[in-house]
Design an enzyme around this catalytic site. Structure first.
Site, PDB file in Angstrom:
ATOM      1  N   HIS A 142      -6.153   2.004   0.332  1.00 52.82           N
ATOM      2  CA  HIS A 142      -4.702   1.483  -0.123  1.00 52.82           C
ATOM      3  C   HIS A 142      -3.846   1.616   0.660  1.00 52.82           C
ATOM      4  O   HIS A 142      -2.776   1.022   0.276  1.00 52.82           O
ATOM      5  CB  HIS A 142      -4.324   1.460  -1.608  1.00 52.82           C
TER       6      HIS A 142
ATOM      7  N   HIS B 105      -8.921  -2.160  -6.004  1.00 52.54           N
ATOM      8  CA  HIS B 105     -10.718  -1.152  -5.951  1.00 52.54           C
ATOM      9  C   HIS B 105     -12.013  -2.429  -5.471  1.00 52.54           C
ATOM     10  O   HIS B 105     -12.751  -1.832  -5.620  1.00 52.54           O
ATOM     11  CB  HIS B 105     -10.554  -0.882  -6.676  1.00 52.54           C
TER      12      HIS B 105
END
Length: 333
Positions: free
Chosen positions: A57, A219
């Site tokens: 991320h 995700h």
């Protein structure tokens, strides 16, 4: 798969080493862990503010370590929570005797491991508080969560809680202002493509050339609706209006916004989306106090974006505008 990696098993280790090598005066790695902390941690007289989660991320989370933001960040494997023992190491390393606030995204692994870490740290006489961020307005439950997912609104929590701690707030004051951000922030995202994880080496979900996915997480999980390709304005309309309606934001409110890239989207396209986001707010009589555009919380190489809106009050504006100096975010007076 074409990626600038060596062995996929070394992906996170080598990334963290590279971050420390780029910022040796700012960051240090705790021995035997995947935890980065401020080079001067713990900071005397200040509440520690920490976060963490799966890698992939970036610049979240370690990119936000520094003055006015985080004191530490733990990195799990790609899209996987850090372990409780490493989270405990981070909490203890960032405690200067004033306590530590843990900012947790609402994913079951993160929540469970942070709770365990907090309990272990408290047994070592560390005062620990926690806030759980659940800003994703697209879904109520998902593959990874009970309740809403924590996504890009977490960055506003990091910034405001970090500023409150830097200003001398005690642990309860820092926790309280962080909770106020959680209560007033919403996000929704979309994908033009799936992402490709280093170990899997192929897209995490199939998406046709003429399709996009609305309501995605961070995700690689698919969203809540697959639809034909939309224009930038149509995407901005769908994301922004759903966030505004969820937060019940309307004329007279003052907000901060983030148009966030998912890792593979050109900045020029994000600015096109932001143009429309600001038009929508203006049409509703909502004043934008600050607008951020760029990659803040990504999903590896996914092409797409998310829109975050935070309803502001005077204290939140002051803290959001306070100086910050981290590898990924800088702001002066």
């Amino acid at each position: 798969m074409k990626k600038l990696i060596n062995d996929p098993a070394d992906y996170v280790d080598e990334m963290l080493d590279g971050m420390v090598a780029a910022h040796p005066d700012r960051l240090r790695r705790l021995d035997g862990t995947k935890v980065l902390v401020r080079a001067d941690a713990p900071v005397d007289g200040k509440v520690g503010v920490v976060s963490g989660g799966g890698s992939g991320h970036e610049p979240t989370h370690a990119g936000y370590i520094g003055d006015g933001m985080l004191d530490g960040a733990a990195a799990g494997e790609v899209f996987t929570s850090p372990t409780a023992d490493q989270l405990e190491d981070m909490v203890r390393a960032c405690d200067a005797g004033e306590g530590v606030l843990c900012v947790v995204k609402n994913y079951e692994g993160d929540v469970m491991n942070f709770e365990t870490a907090g309990e272990m740290a408290e047994m070592e006489d560390v005062d620990v508080a926690e806030v759980v961020v659940d800003d994703d307005v697209a879904v109520e439950d998902s593959l990874y969560t009970s309740g809403r997912r924590g996504v890009c609104g977490t960055i506003f929590v990091h910034k405001i809680a970090g500023a409150k701690a830097a200003a001398g707030g005690d642990l309860e004051e820092v926790r309280t202002v962080a909770e106020r951000v959680v209560d007033n922030v919403g996000t929704m995202g979309m994908a033009l493509t799936s992402c490709i994880t280093p170990e899997k080496g192929e897209p995490t979900f199939d998406l046709g050339e003429d399709e996009i996915e609305l309501g995605i997480g961070i995700h690689g999980e698919p969203g809540v609706e697959r639809t034909d390709v939309m224009s930038a304005d149509e995407v901005a309309d769908r994301l922004t209006e759903q966030v505004l309606d969820d937060l019940e934001i309307d004329g007279g409110d003052e907000v901060a916004t983030i148009v966030n890239g998912m890792g593979g989207t050109p900045l020029s396209e994000l600015y096109i989306v932001n143009r429309r986001v600001q038009q929508i707010l203006d049409d509703r009589g909502v004043e934008t106090w600050d607008a951020w555009v760029g990659d803040y919380m990504t999903s590896l190489d996914m092409m797409g974006c998310s829109v975050t809106v935070l309803r502001l009050d005077d204290e939140l504006k002051e803290l959001l505008g306070a100086p910050v100096d981290t590898p990924a975010l800088k702001r002066t007076d």
